[in-house]
Design an enzyme around this catalytic site. Sequence first.
Site, PDB file in Angstrom:
ATOM      1  N   ASP A 109      -2.835  -4.283 -18.647  1.00 40.95           N
ATOM      2  CA  ASP A 109      -1.868  -3.174 -18.661  1.00 40.95           C
ATOM      3  C   ASP A 109      -1.886  -2.467 -20.022  1.00 40.95           C
ATOM      4  O   ASP A 109      -0.823  -2.184 -20.598  1.00 40.95           O
ATOM      5  CB  ASP A 109      -0.442  -3.690 -18.343  1.00 40.95           C
ATOM      6  CG  ASP A 109      -0.385  -4.402 -16.998  1.00 40.95           C
ATOM      7  OD1 ASP A 109      -1.111  -3.982 -16.083  1.00 40.95           O
ATOM      8  OD2 ASP A 109       0.374  -5.377 -16.875  1.00 40.95           O
ATOM      9  N   GLY A 159       0.780  -1.233   0.000  1.00 39.89           N
ATOM     10  CA  GLY A 159       0.000   0.000   0.000  1.00 39.89           C
ATOM     11  C   GLY A 159       0.809   1.279   0.000  1.00 39.89           C
ATOM     12  O   GLY A 159       0.307   2.340   0.386  1.00 39.89           O
ATOM     13  N   SER A 160       2.051   1.240  -0.509  1.00 36.64           N
ATOM     14  CA  SER A 160       2.847   2.478  -0.493  1.00 36.64           C
ATOM     15  C   SER A 160       2.277   3.518  -1.475  1.00 36.64           C
ATOM     16  O   SER A 160       2.344   4.719  -1.212  1.00 36.64           O
ATOM     17  CB  SER A 160       4.318   2.191  -0.795  1.00 36.64           C
ATOM     18  OG  SER A 160       4.482   1.741  -2.106  1.00 36.64           O
ATOM     19  N   ASN A 161       1.703   3.066  -2.585  1.00 32.49           N
ATOM     20  CA  ASN A 161       1.072   4.034  -3.498  1.00 32.49           C
ATOM     21  C   ASN A 161      -0.181   4.632  -2.878  1.00 32.49           C
ATOM     22  O   ASN A 161      -0.472   5.819  -3.054  1.00 32.49           O
ATOM     23  CB  ASN A 161       0.752   3.379  -4.843  1.00 32.49           C
ATOM     24  CG  ASN A 161       1.966   3.332  -5.743  1.00 32.49           C
ATOM     25  OD1 ASN A 161       2.393   4.364  -6.261  1.00 32.49           O
ATOM     26  ND2 ASN A 161       2.550   2.157  -5.897  1.00 32.49           N
ATOM     27  N   HIS A 183       1.459   0.918 -13.179  1.00 33.96           N
ATOM     28  CA  HIS A 183       2.214  -0.274 -13.553  1.00 33.96           C
ATOM     29  C   HIS A 183       3.706   0.056 -13.516  1.00 33.96           C
ATOM     30  O   HIS A 183       4.117   1.115 -13.996  1.00 33.96           O
ATOM     31  CB  HIS A 183       1.798  -0.741 -14.956  1.00 33.96           C
ATOM     32  CG  HIS A 183       2.489  -1.999 -15.356  1.00 33.96           C
ATOM     33  ND1 HIS A 183       2.111  -3.231 -14.886  1.00 33.96           N
ATOM     34  CD2 HIS A 183       3.571  -2.205 -16.144  1.00 33.96           C
ATOM     35  CE1 HIS A 183       2.930  -4.145 -15.378  1.00 33.96           C
ATOM     36  NE2 HIS A 183       3.823  -3.560 -16.145  1.00 33.96           N
ATOM     37  N   ASN A 198      -4.867   2.754 -13.218  1.00 31.10           N
ATOM     38  CA  ASN A 198      -3.939   1.771 -12.650  1.00 31.10           C
ATOM     39  C   ASN A 198      -2.523   2.315 -12.746  1.00 31.10           C
ATOM     40  O   ASN A 198      -2.228   3.141 -13.616  1.00 31.10           O
ATOM     41  CB  ASN A 198      -4.025   0.471 -13.457  1.00 31.10           C
ATOM     42  CG  ASN A 198      -3.101  -0.609 -12.923  1.00 31.10           C
ATOM     43  OD1 ASN A 198      -3.033  -0.838 -11.705  1.00 31.10           O
ATOM     44  ND2 ASN A 198      -2.377  -1.277 -13.803  1.00 31.10           N
ATOM     45  N   VAL A 204      -6.995  -9.076 -12.574  1.00 30.47           N
ATOM     46  CA  VAL A 204      -7.477  -8.441 -13.797  1.00 30.47           C
ATOM     47  C   VAL A 204      -8.982  -8.183 -13.645  1.00 30.47           C
ATOM     48  O   VAL A 204      -9.723  -9.064 -13.198  1.00 30.47           O
ATOM     49  CB  VAL A 204      -7.216  -9.369 -15.004  1.00 30.47           C
ATOM     50  CG1 VAL A 204      -7.760  -8.763 -16.285  1.00 30.47           C
ATOM     51  CG2 VAL A 204      -5.725  -9.646 -15.137  1.00 30.47           C
ATOM     52  N   LEU A 205      -9.423  -6.978 -14.001  1.00 31.86           N
ATOM     53  CA  LEU A 205     -10.850  -6.651 -13.910  1.00 31.86           C
ATOM     54  C   LEU A 205     -11.533  -6.966 -15.235  1.00 31.86           C
ATOM     55  O   LEU A 205     -10.977  -6.720 -16.302  1.00 31.86           O
ATOM     56  CB  LEU A 205     -11.026  -5.175 -13.560  1.00 31.86           C
ATOM     57  CG  LEU A 205     -10.412  -4.749 -12.225  1.00 31.86           C
ATOM     58  CD1 LEU A 205     -10.604  -3.257 -12.004  1.00 31.86           C
ATOM     59  CD2 LEU A 205     -10.999  -5.555 -11.065  1.00 31.86           C
TER      60      LEU A 205
HETATM   61  C1  GAR Z   1       3.439  -1.127  -7.481  1.00 29.60           C
HETATM   62  O1  GAR Z   1       4.787  -1.180  -7.874  1.00 29.60           O
HETATM   63  C2  GAR Z   1       2.536  -1.186  -8.691  1.00 29.60           C
HETATM   64  O2  GAR Z   1       3.093  -0.587  -9.822  1.00 29.60           O
HETATM   65  C3  GAR Z   1       2.404  -2.670  -8.894  1.00 29.60           C
HETATM   66  O3  GAR Z   1       2.288  -3.195  -7.599  1.00 29.60           O
HETATM   67  C4  GAR Z   1       3.057  -2.396  -6.704  1.00 29.60           C
HETATM   68  C5  GAR Z   1       2.209  -2.095  -5.497  1.00 29.60           C
HETATM   69  O4  GAR Z   1       2.976  -1.496  -4.481  1.00 29.60           O
HETATM   70  N1  GAR Z   1       1.257  -2.972  -9.702  1.00 29.60           N
HETATM   71  C6  GAR Z   1       1.261  -3.883 -10.663  1.00 29.60           C
HETATM   72  O5  GAR Z   1       2.229  -4.568 -10.923  1.00 29.60           O
HETATM   73  C7  GAR Z   1      -0.049  -4.023 -11.414  1.00 29.60           C
HETATM   74  N2  GAR Z   1       0.150  -4.653 -12.687  1.00 29.60           N
HETATM   75  P1  GAR Z   1       2.283  -0.808  -3.242  1.00 29.60           P
HETATM   76  O6  GAR Z   1       1.296  -1.830  -2.654  1.00 29.60           O
HETATM   77  O7  GAR Z   1       3.409  -0.527  -2.297  1.00 29.60           O
HETATM   78  O8  GAR Z   1       1.573   0.423  -3.726  1.00 29.60           O
END
Ligand code: GAR
Length: 207
Positions: free
Chosen positions: A150, A15-17, A114, A112, A97-98
């Site tokens: 993606d 969940g850092s994003n 990526h 999203n 995938v949705l």
């Molecule tokens: C992120 O790097 C995001 O780009 C990736 O998952 C990570 C989640 O990190 N998403 C994908 O690969 C989707 N295809 P987070 O939980 O720390 O935000």
Amino acid sequence: MSNTFRIGVLGSGKGSNFVAIADAVTAGIIPAEIAIVLSDVADAGILAHARERKLPAQFITPGKFRTKLDEDAERAFVAALQQARVDLVVLAGFMRVLKGDFLRAFEGRIVNIHPSLLPCFPGLQSWKQALDHGVKIAGCTVHFVDAGVDAGPIIGQQSVPVLDNDTPESLHQRIHAAEHDLYPKCVAAFAKKEISVAGRRVFWKKS
Ligand code: GAR
């Protein structure tokens, strides 16, 4: 009833994003409120981060498949997001995938992030794919979600260098830092109605 722009966030991981987006909301950089946070993983860090911030957070069981939601789960996710009256669905590390009904319920309103410069390296462990391929520039992409994987129109991208002594972990970390910068900017632009879409191309209004 207030007409504040409402965001629903879906994630499967640490969940850092989400934290970057929640911080940008708190700082007033994204003019919105986070209406709900949902996860397909009961002990995902994203749910803990949301609860720490006293935001509504809910685990929804994903059902019998590994890479997508089953019918009941899809219905439950859509219902929770509709009940929370979200204007935008933000996928932040949501690893499923949705499909059809979900996409139709929020058409043009799902984004999203990526960890590659799409269309290079879709799928899993994109930072490792980039390193294995030998590219000199890697990065991340924020895009609209469509029926492809993606694949939807690209809203924003941020590049990072690949260094000679990079490991998959060090490159992943650099990409992650770029994501935390890029994603809030893209969500803010959407919330402020500063982006428009024409076919595959996304245009940013100058503010
Ligand atoms: C992120 O790097 C995001 O780009 C990736 O998952 C990570 C989640 O990190 N998403 C994908 O690969 C989707 N295809 P987070 O939980 O720390 O935000």
